[in-house]
Design an enzyme around this catalytic site. Structure first.
Site, mmCIF file in Angstrom:
data_model
loop_
_atom_site.group_PDB
_atom_site.id
_atom_site.type_symbol
_atom_site.label_atom_id
_atom_site.label_comp_id
_atom_site.label_asym_id
_atom_site.label_seq_id
_atom_site.Cartn_x
_atom_site.Cartn_y
_atom_site.Cartn_z
ATOM 1 N N ASN A 248 -0.542 -107.426 -26.241
ATOM 2 C CA ASN A 248 -1.327 -106.803 -24.998
ATOM 3 C C ASN A 248 -0.133 -106.326 -24.151
ATOM 4 O O ASN A 248 0.816 -106.793 -23.802
ATOM 5 C CB ASN A 248 -2.182 -107.820 -24.129
ATOM 6 C CG ASN A 248 -3.186 -108.283 -24.852
ATOM 7 O OD1 ASN A 248 -3.466 -109.571 -25.056
ATOM 8 N ND2 ASN A 248 -4.336 -107.510 -25.248
ATOM 9 N N ALA A 249 -0.385 -104.907 -23.583
ATOM 10 C CA ALA A 249 0.474 -104.010 -22.772
ATOM 11 C C ALA A 249 1.880 -103.582 -23.216
ATOM 12 O O ALA A 249 2.941 -104.231 -22.579
ATOM 13 C CB ALA A 249 0.651 -104.672 -21.375
ATOM 14 N N ARG A 256 6.936 -98.189 -39.582
ATOM 15 C CA ARG A 256 8.185 -97.594 -39.176
ATOM 16 C C ARG A 256 8.667 -97.532 -37.659
ATOM 17 O O ARG A 256 9.695 -97.250 -37.415
ATOM 18 C CB ARG A 256 8.223 -95.978 -39.588
ATOM 19 C CG ARG A 256 8.072 -96.105 -41.041
ATOM 20 C CD ARG A 256 7.936 -94.663 -41.375
ATOM 21 N NE ARG A 256 6.855 -93.817 -40.834
ATOM 22 C CZ ARG A 256 5.704 -93.612 -41.723
ATOM 23 N NH1 ARG A 256 5.740 -94.209 -42.844
ATOM 24 N NH2 ARG A 256 4.664 -93.265 -41.144
ATOM 25 N N ASP A 302 -3.866 -116.156 -18.628
ATOM 26 C CA ASP A 302 -4.079 -114.732 -17.894
ATOM 27 C C ASP A 302 -5.072 -114.813 -17.134
ATOM 28 O O ASP A 302 -5.699 -113.782 -16.724
ATOM 29 C CB ASP A 302 -3.717 -113.612 -18.647
ATOM 30 C CG ASP A 302 -3.335 -112.134 -17.906
ATOM 31 O OD1 ASP A 302 -2.825 -112.568 -16.680
ATOM 32 O OD2 ASP A 302 -3.384 -111.035 -18.351
ATOM 33 N N ALA A 337 -8.387 -106.359 -17.048
ATOM 34 C CA ALA A 337 -7.987 -106.739 -15.819
ATOM 35 C C ALA A 337 -7.804 -108.240 -15.969
ATOM 36 O O ALA A 337 -8.446 -109.043 -14.894
ATOM 37 C CB ALA A 337 -8.821 -106.193 -14.690
ATOM 38 N N GLY A 338 -7.095 -108.799 -16.673
ATOM 39 C CA GLY A 338 -6.697 -110.122 -16.834
ATOM 40 C C GLY A 338 -8.073 -110.869 -17.572
ATOM 41 O O GLY A 338 -8.932 -110.037 -18.324
#
EC number: 3.5.1.25
Length: 418
Positions: A248-249, A256, A302, A337-338
């Site tokens: 995530n993020a 490659r 999270d 959002a979490g």
């Protein structure tokens, strides 16, 4: 918040700030990172496990050594075959029960209660990106909480040193480059309580900041970044010891353009966070990711303020969030959002949905996150080590239903929270 929950918050807060009691449990099925044992018993005193075993005569001796009469059934807990595991350790969570760890002392007490009754006995309080002065005040609040309650391990700053392109639900107006002055300002405010900080290493001062935080005893985390493989390796070599919620993020896996994930997997110094809710990371990728680095994968939640709450509107910092079907997204752009995950659910999903062994699932919620900060051995923060059911370890204990993996009774450092 309803009156029942407010009473629970009062009870948990009173218990965790009180004195530990002597504990004697028998007839359990023990599961920890060292394996499974049937007909297991355990005793503890002063918040520390004093003895364990399976022999009944030894159990009676262990009870007498902590002034418990082995014939006194009122003081001995019969687990009746239920699972006995170490308490869960969440090193990346933002809140629960309509409050976040950014919401001051009362917010910390409420959010901790929401996780504690589901088996998270120790927590690193994650703080969202805000203006620097607000983040400093929130760091000071967590530091003060550590002085009054042993279940708060310190803080995690998820921001403000994140890549704009990978900001997720963080306020873009508050993102910064980690110049030395800001690093020192945050360290001063934390006063030794900062455990980890998520940093995009490709920022102009990113690598330098990772080194500065690591030198101060913080474990930097590579995450919310646009880093490629080589840049991520530079971050880990500079002192980063965590990859924030892998997959995530960040740049994903590509044949490659490998990105930061292989850099974390290859490095034995790195703990890999993963959100096992089936939404942030779908089940096939959780299985794949869990197998990347045995004994180095830590389940995290999270979790935001909507955790263990009904769907509806909530806040993440200053940003509006809407929760639908348990999934939190920003109102402004639909970004995730979490989560609303609990470690109790993450462990249950691992065993009952993903087919991960109970020993490995429990390890990912106990010993692995504890080891990330050196809490698997005696240390100044927790005193006794965390993460195993063995003499000398903290009496962080869960009695859990063997069929549903629902947490029943909870102790933190010998203090009964549920």
């Amino acid at each position: 918040m309803d009156s029942n929950r407010m009473e629970t918050v009062k009870r948990v807060t009173s218990a965790i700030t009180g004195a530990p009691s002597c504990i004697a449990i028998r007839g359990a099925r023990k599961i920890d990172a060292r394996g499974v044992r049937e007909h297991f018993w355990l005793t503890s005193a002063d918040g520390v496990i004093t003895a364990t075993g399976t022999d009944e005569e030894e159990f009676e001796h262990a009870c007498r050594s902590i002034a418990i009469d082995p014939a006194d059934d009122t003081r001995i807990i019969d687990a009746a075959g239920h699972l006995l595991t170490p308490g869960y350790v969440d090193i990346h969570a933002h809140g629960s029960w309509e409050r976040s760890f950014d919401d001051g002392p009362d917010g910390i007490d409420i959010a901790r209660a929401g996780h504690a009754v589901h088996g998270t006995t120790r927590q690193v309080c994650s703080l969202i990106t805000n203006p620097i002065d607000v983040m400093c005040e929130n760091l000071r609040n967590v530091r003060a909480a550590m002085d009054r309650r042993p279940d708060v391990l310190g803080s995690h700053l998820e921001g403000p040193f994140l890549a704009l392109a990978r900001k997720g639900a963080h306020d873009p107006e508050c993102l910064k480059d980690p110049v030395p002055e800001l690093v020192e300002q945050l360290l001063d405010a934390a006063d030794g309580s900062l455990r980890q900080i998520t940093i995009a290493p490709e920022l102009p001062h990113g690598i330098d900041a990772i080194g500065r935080f690591a030198a101060a005893g913080v474990v930097p985390a590579v995450g919310h970044c646009d880093a490629d493989y080589d840049m991520a390796k530079r971050g880990f070599d500079a002192g980063a010891g965590i990859i924030t919620h892998m997959f995530n993020a960040m740049n994903g896996l590509h044949h490659r353009e490998p990105g930061p994930i292989p850099a974390a997997v290859e490095d034995p110094r790195v703990t890999i966070e993963i959100i096992n809710d089936g939404f942030h990371v779908q089940d096939p990728m959780v299985r794949l990711g869990f197998g990347f680095a045995p004994h180095r994968t830590a389940f995290i939640t999270d979790a935001m303020a909507a955790t263990d709450c009904p769907d509806g509107p909530y806040k993440l910092g200053a940003l509006d969030v809407n929760v639908v079907d348990g999934h939190a997204r920003l109102v402004s752009n639909g970004a995730i959002a979490g989560s609303t995950l609990l470690l109790e659910v993450a462990v249950r999903r691992a065993v009952t949905v993903l087919g991960i062994s109970p020993v490995d699932a429990v390890e990912a919620a106990t010993l692995t996150p504890a080891r990330t900060f050196g809490y698997d051995r005696p240390n100044p923060v927790t005193g006794a080590p965390l993460g195993l059911l063995a003499p000398g370890y903290a009496a962080d204990l869960l009695l859990t239903d063997p069929e549903t993996w629902a947490v029943g009774e909870v102790w933190c450092a010998g203090r009964k929270l549920k």
